[in-house]
Design a protein around this motif. Structure first.
Motif, PDB file in Angstrom:
ATOM      1  N   VAL A 133       0.861  -1.185   0.000  1.00  0.00           N
ATOM      2  CA  VAL A 133       0.000   0.000   0.000  1.00  0.00           C
ATOM      3  C   VAL A 133       0.895   1.231   0.000  1.00  0.00           C
ATOM      4  O   VAL A 133       1.791   1.357   0.836  1.00  0.00           O
TER       5      VAL A 133
ATOM      6  N   ASP B  25       0.988   4.184   1.047  1.00  0.00           N
ATOM      7  CA  ASP B  25       0.799   5.247   2.046  1.00  0.00           C
ATOM      8  C   ASP B  25       1.289   4.757   3.403  1.00  0.00           C
ATOM      9  O   ASP B  25       1.164   3.576   3.738  1.00  0.00           O
TER      10      ASP B  25
ATOM     11  N   SER C   8       7.107   6.355   2.103  1.00  0.00           N
ATOM     12  CA  SER C   8       6.102   6.812   1.147  1.00  0.00           C
ATOM     13  C   SER C   8       6.062   8.335   1.117  1.00  0.00           C
ATOM     14  O   SER C   8       6.569   9.020   2.003  1.00  0.00           O
TER      15      SER C   8
ATOM     16  N   GLN D  70       2.741   1.375   8.013  1.00  0.00           N
ATOM     17  CA  GLN D  70       3.149   0.012   7.694  1.00  0.00           C
ATOM     18  C   GLN D  70       4.662  -0.095   7.897  1.00  0.00           C
ATOM     19  O   GLN D  70       5.419   0.610   7.239  1.00  0.00           O
TER      20      GLN D  70
END
Length: 625
Positions: free
Chosen positions: A493, A495, A540, A581
């Motif tokens: 992902v 973000d 990110s 994450q």
């Protein structure tokens, strides 16, 4: 009656709300990054009253201050657009450099950078001096040598034009003469304007027993600076050592050199004219066995620079190791001074940073940074480098910077380099920046304690100057398999991402002598939040933007360990209610290379080129050594 009852009920409710507001506590507000680092000393009673109420001292939000030399770094310059490409981030760094909570050595790093910058500009403006054909200007050489007899009273000096790098070495061949006293090898920095004498990056003093055969020989290693004087001396042999502390895998003192139980009382002073002497009072005892320096016997001693410190081998055997100290790093070495009781036969410095490739590269167009034409690129990679690491940067340009993703412009790579205190290094660096277009200069001298400023600079470049989906940081001695990283990112992902080799449980080093020492004032907690090891990690875009904005608005606090700092800032991002994450990849090897690597660290230029060639021929990620 009904109205009276209703009025009493309203009054009672109002009283309860008033008391709740004043005695139970105010409604908690959303915690900002500034709140985390600057907590109020007023305890907010949240939850059960049985919980202890923390009392923390108030810290004011940092403000902007005047810093000597900063104006000189931001003078209006008459430069072409092409020349100013290496100063894109420089222009946006000023607010960070004038914060009242600046990193250690910021003031000194700016002051010295201002002097270096003015010297560089004066030479750059004179096109004759920067010409490659000018016989009065030479490239940084690979070797320098000297042949002499007895040392003069002021000591012989071997000039090191462009500093030392990893694997640089200085070999001295000579014969000790104890009748003249001890001898020493000094690695000196360049002399800064306003300082009477240069700092000593390493003082390697050899004490011989002389006429008093009961004296025990010893090697005393230390540093000296104009600001702090002598540091903590390290003596070899040292029978008190348990040999558990190692530098680049070597013990600090060779255990084969046996010493008697007599203690040595050493008093090292710093006399006039910087001719330091070592007054050693030794009690009765017998001489050490296997001491490497013996009166009248020729020796060959090689002092070489490793990753973590300096190492001395004498007649082919390792004798001592000395860990680098903050602000005493090999790139700062400008001269080698030998003085005292030594008949010098020769001195040779080799493995020095060589810049001659700039005039000999035939395929320079193939190595130049390709133009970034897309509004949004996939990834921006910032590479930490030091001014005189010419060969490392060239090795990266010829290896993993040749991936299709880089040559197409979908991944952009730039080197982030602070100014050097040596004019010749800065001039070579300027020429390199103009030739390849992949260097971003930093408005400060490259001290280790200022590395976090480079991290913020990388985030600025990846979000405000370029628009990248991901931002990566790596080092100039790391080999990065960009194809694998891009493939891995596709399954993540995009973000709230911190991707690399994650350390989930770590604590601050509280020992003063440790390279990563952190005081309780710098970090009061017993542990760090999760962070990714510095040789390579990816964040990110949203986290990179948060880091930039947080520092420009002075809501985030500086922290001198750059990789841990990113973990701390990511934690603040998380405290804003954002999801994070933490993706750990064990194939990001931070201490060497292993088969099937994604990133390999501590790779010298030869090994970097070998890894690339192996990938092209075998299509397998095998290590070269």
């Amino acid at each position: 009656m009904r109205k009276w009852t209703g009025g009493m009920l309203i009054l009672a409710l109002a009283t309860v709300l008033f008391l709740s507001y004043n005695f139970i506590g105010k409604e908690p507000h959303k915690q900002t990054a500034y709140d985390f680092f600057h907590p109020s000393n007023t305890s907010l009673a949240m939850g059960s009253s049985s919980h202890a109420k923390s009392q923390q001292r108030i810290r004011e939000k940092p403000h902007l201050i005047d810093v000597q030399g900063l104006d000189d770094l931001y003078l209006s310059l008459n430069m072409s657009e092409e020349e100013s490409r290496s100063l894109l981030v420089w222009a946006q760094m000023r607010p960070l450099l004038s914060r009242s909570d600046a990193l250690p050595d910021t003031v000194e790093g700016i002051k010295e950078a201002a002097t270096a910058w003015k010297e560089l500009l004066s030479v750059v403006s004179d096109t004759r001096n920067i010409s490659d054909d000018d016989p009065g200007w030479k490239d940084c050489p690979h070797t320098v040598t000297s042949f002499n007899g007895n040392l003069s009273s002021n000591g012989n000096i071997l000039h090191i034009p462009c500093g030392l790098i990893e694997d640089s070495s200085i070999t001295v061949i000579g014969i000790p003469d104890a009748k003249q006293g001890s001898f020493q090898i000094q690695l000196q920095s360049s002399q800064v304007l306003g300082e009477a004498i240069p700092n000593v990056i390493l003082n390697y003093a050899v004490h011989l027993p002389g006429d008093n055969v009961t004296d025990e020989p010893a090697v005393i290693q230390n540093t000296w600076s104009n600001d702090l004087g002598w540091g903590k001396e390290e003596i070899c042999p040292d029978h008190r050592s348990n040999h558990s502390i190692k530098v680049d895998g070597f013990v600090k003192c060779n255990a084969l050199v046996i010493r008697s139980s007599t203690e040595v009382n050493v008093n090292v002073s710093h006399p006039v004219n910087h001719q330091s002497t070592n007054n050693i009072s030794v009690g009765s005892g017998h001489m050490s066995v296997n001491f490497p320096f013996v009166e009248g016997n020729a020796f060959t001693a090689t002092l070489w620079a490793g990753v973590e410190g300096f190492h001395m081998t004498v007649n082919g055997r390792h004798e001592t190791s000395f860990a680098y100290r903050e602000k005493f790093e090999p790139w700062m070495v400008n001269d080698v001074k030998l003085e005292g009781g030594l008949q010098l036969m020769s001195a040779l410095a080799k493995g020095l940073p060589y810049s001659g490739y700039l005039t000999s590269v035939l395929d320079i167009e193939h190595l130049k940074a390709p133009p970034v034409l897309k509004k949004r690129i996939l990834m921006f990679i910032g590479v930490f480098s030091t001014g005189n690491n010419f060969e490392r940067r060239m090795a990266l340009r010829r290896s993993w910077m040749q991936y299709d993703a880089v040559r197409s412009g979908n991944v952009a790579v730039r080197f982030f380099i602070g100014l050097h205190k040596n004019l010749q290094v800065n001039l070579e660096l300027w020429k390199e920046a103009q030739a390849f277009g992949d260097i971003q200069l930093m408005p400060f001298v490259d001290y280790y304690s200022l590395l976090s400023l480079k991290t913020i600079s990388i985030c600025i470049m990846g979000t405000k100057i370029l628009s990248a989906k991901y931002v990566m940081k790596t080092d100039d001695d790391a080999f990065v398999r960009i194809d694998v990283i891009i493939s891995n990112l596709k399954g993540m992902v995009p973000d709230g991402l911190l991707y690399g080799l994650i350390s989930f449980e770590s604590s601050p080093q509280r020992e003063n002598d440790n390279k990563w020492y952190i005081s309780s004032e710098e970090w009061a907690h017993d542990s760090y939040p999760p962070w990714a090891h510095g040789p390579g990690y990816i964040i990110s875009r949203d986290i990179a933007k948060f880091i930039v904005q947080g520092h420009q608005q002075r809501d985030l606090q500086f922290f001198k360990l750059e990789d841990v700092a990113v973990g701390i800032w990511v934690e603040q991002f998380k405290k804003q209610g954002r999801k994070v994450q933490y993706i750990s990849d064990e194939k990001f090897y931070n201490a060497g290379c292993e088969t099937n690597y994604t990133l390999a660290h501590y790779q010298n230029p030869r090994m970097v080129l070998c890894l690339w060639e192996t990938l092209q021929k075998e299509h397998e990620p095998n290590c070269c050594e």
